[in-house]
Design a protein around this motif. Structure first.
Motif, mmCIF file in Angstrom:
data_model
loop_
_atom_site.group_PDB
_atom_site.id
_atom_site.type_symbol
_atom_site.label_atom_id
_atom_site.label_comp_id
_atom_site.label_asym_id
_atom_site.label_seq_id
_atom_site.Cartn_x
_atom_site.Cartn_y
_atom_site.Cartn_z
ATOM 1 N N ARG A 77 3.787 5.160 2.141
ATOM 2 C CA ARG A 77 3.563 3.834 1.789
ATOM 3 C C ARG A 77 2.496 3.292 2.934
ATOM 4 N N SER A 78 1.646 2.587 2.557
ATOM 5 C CA SER A 78 0.564 1.954 3.550
ATOM 6 C C SER A 78 0.662 0.401 3.531
ATOM 7 N N LEU A 79 1.047 -0.035 4.478
ATOM 8 C CA LEU A 79 1.338 -1.710 4.429
ATOM 9 C C LEU A 79 2.041 -1.938 3.276
ATOM 10 N N GLY A 80 3.015 -0.994 2.957
ATOM 11 C CA GLY A 80 3.910 -1.390 1.885
ATOM 12 C C GLY A 80 3.373 -1.003 0.494
ATOM 13 N N GLU A 81 2.151 -0.556 0.443
ATOM 14 C CA GLU A 81 1.909 0.098 -0.840
ATOM 15 C C GLU A 81 1.887 1.479 -0.864
ATOM 16 N N MET A 180 0.329 -9.896 -5.114
ATOM 17 C CA MET A 180 0.128 -11.356 -5.339
ATOM 18 C C MET A 180 1.472 -11.780 -5.400
ATOM 19 N N GLY A 181 1.823 -12.942 -5.056
ATOM 20 C CA GLY A 181 3.025 -13.834 -5.106
ATOM 21 C C GLY A 181 3.802 -13.390 -4.169
ATOM 22 N N ALA A 182 5.154 -13.221 -4.477
ATOM 23 C CA ALA A 182 6.380 -12.933 -3.730
ATOM 24 C C ALA A 182 5.735 -11.422 -2.971
ATOM 25 N N ARG A 183 5.429 -10.532 -3.316
ATOM 26 C CA ARG A 183 4.954 -9.288 -3.072
ATOM 27 C C ARG A 183 4.150 -9.580 -1.636
ATOM 28 N N ASN A 184 3.028 -10.383 -1.969
ATOM 29 C CA ASN A 184 2.083 -10.718 -0.893
ATOM 30 C C ASN A 184 2.855 -11.317 0.180
ATOM 31 N N LEU A 185 3.973 -12.330 0.029
ATOM 32 C CA LEU A 185 4.473 -13.096 0.885
ATOM 33 C C LEU A 185 5.250 -12.190 1.657
ATOM 34 N N ARG A 186 6.019 -11.086 1.197
ATOM 35 C CA ARG A 186 6.976 -10.246 1.940
ATOM 36 C C ARG A 186 5.920 -9.232 2.795
ATOM 37 N N VAL A 190 6.583 -9.493 7.015
ATOM 38 C CA VAL A 190 6.937 -8.132 7.639
ATOM 39 C C VAL A 190 5.696 -8.081 8.995
ATOM 40 N N ALA A 191 4.764 -8.329 8.551
ATOM 41 C CA ALA A 191 3.763 -8.377 9.678
ATOM 42 C C ALA A 191 4.033 -9.074 11.017
ATOM 43 N N CYS A 192 4.096 -10.444 10.249
ATOM 44 C CA CYS A 192 4.666 -11.604 11.336
ATOM 45 C C CYS A 192 5.879 -11.251 12.130
ATOM 46 N N ALA A 193 6.790 -10.371 11.632
ATOM 47 C CA ALA A 193 8.058 -10.095 12.265
ATOM 48 C C ALA A 193 7.967 -9.221 12.970
ATOM 49 N N CYS A 194 6.959 -8.196 12.717
ATOM 50 C CA CYS A 194 6.935 -6.973 13.535
ATOM 51 C C CYS A 194 6.166 -7.302 14.978
ATOM 52 N N TYR A 223 13.855 -8.243 1.866
ATOM 53 C CA TYR A 223 13.228 -7.412 0.725
ATOM 54 C C TYR A 223 11.997 -6.948 1.289
ATOM 55 N N GLY A 224 11.129 -7.398 2.012
ATOM 56 C CA GLY A 224 9.952 -7.089 2.708
ATOM 57 C C GLY A 224 10.211 -5.728 3.806
ATOM 58 N N PHE A 225 11.191 -5.672 4.427
ATOM 59 C CA PHE A 225 11.298 -4.462 5.202
ATOM 60 C C PHE A 225 11.739 -3.382 4.223
#
Length: 312
Positions: A77-81, A180-186, A190-194, A223-225
């Motif tokens: 996974r790269s940046l969650g993708e 998009m949407g919830a996935r992009n928000l998560r 995660v980036a902010c949390a890290c 969900y993001g983590f």
């Protein structure tokens, strides 16, 4: 040449020129190995950590990078993708990366000066044909294994062939649309949390602290983590702290008396629990890691009785 390695610090050496931190998220489940091939202007690296691993930071300042999984069934996974047998992660120079490797994943990296072009310092996920990815996997494997036809061929010819394959993969690929949407928000959360975790790692950080700082709900962070690292925010923090203490204990200049000091500096307050969590993650006690460090100091001051009792 493919070589076994025993620690995350040894694996770090394969990322020479990268500004990255390797975080071990889980105990080793499979044998760990890595290999590298150096062509005139291309560096190829393959790593199989045998455990859950995160690689965070930036790519080299002098090279573009192409990253992909050697397996269609075990994506990285790269940046969650997800980056599977149909996808490539492409970065420009000094680009941010955040790559998660599951237990049985193998990451392939090709670094050279002419992949990303106009990508500059951005990262993209590109979709291409399975045949293109399979060909790149084959080249990467052949180049990094000893006693193959690559060893008997001209490095310049090998490089020209590989560059042609990279060009073909890029020309037939398309950029995968960002979530998009919830996935992009998560992903943003995660980036902010890290970033918050990095600057407060030695302090007590709760899920409520992260949620408040990132301006999102607790469930969004959880969900993001899971999406990024297949773990919880609190488990991620503990693993990052443990990995940093492991790195410090593996340094040549660390003295035995520094073990408890290093642990406390990373936010651990209960040495017995710290030693238990450390052993569960790395398969050895902190004192065993220290003993394996070269040019160690074997003397241990009397004042460190708590350390002797808790980490042995």
């Amino acid at each position: 040449m493919t070589r076994r390695y025993d620690s995350v610090e040894q694996l770090q050496s394969y990322f020479d020129g990268w500004n990255v931190e390797l975080i071990q998220l889980g105990p080793r489940r499979q044998p760990s190995w890595a290999s590298v091939a150096l062509l005139p202007s291309i560096r190829i690296v393959r790593i199989h950590p045998g455990n859950c691993l995160v690689i965070r930071g930036t790519t080299p300042a002098v090279d573009d990078c192409l990253m992909f999984s050697s397996s269609r069934t075990t994506p990285i996974r790269s940046l969650g993708e997800p980056v599977d047998g149909r996808r490539l992660a492409v970065t420009g120079r000094s680009a941010r990366i955040d790559v998660f490797l599951p237990n049985d994943a193998t990451l392939c990296v090709i670094a050279c000066g002419h992949i990303a072009g106009a990508l500059s310092r951005r990262m993209q996920i590109r979709s291409t044909s399975p045949e293109c990815v399979s060909a790149l996997v084959g080249y990467a494997k052949e180049a990094t294994e000893a006693e193959t036809s690559w060893d008997r061929s001209s490095p310049h010819v090998i490089e020209e062939t590989l560059v042609e394959q990279i060009r073909a993969a890029m020309e037939t690929s398309v950029v995968v649309a960002s979530g998009m949407g919830a996935r992009n928000l998560r992903a943003s959360a995660v980036a902010c949390a890290c970033r918050f975790i990095d600057s407060h790692l030695a302090k007590s950080v709760t899920l409520a602290d992260l949620s408040r700082h990132c301006g999102v709900g607790v469930r969004t962070l959880e969900y993001g983590f899971r999406q990024f690292y297949d773990t919880t925010p609190i488990s991620f923090i503990k693993s990052q702290r443990l990995t940093r203490t492991h790195n410090a204990l593996s340094q040549t200049c660390v003295q035995a008396a520094a073990v408890s000091r290093i642990a406390r500096r990373m936010g651990f307050t209960h040495m017995g629990q710290y030693a238990q969590d450390y052993r569960a993650l790395f398969g050895e006690s902190p004192s065993m890691t220290l003993q394996r460090a070269p040019r160690r100091t074997d003397t241990q001051p009397e004042g460190d009785a708590e350390l002797r009792e808790s980490v042995s």
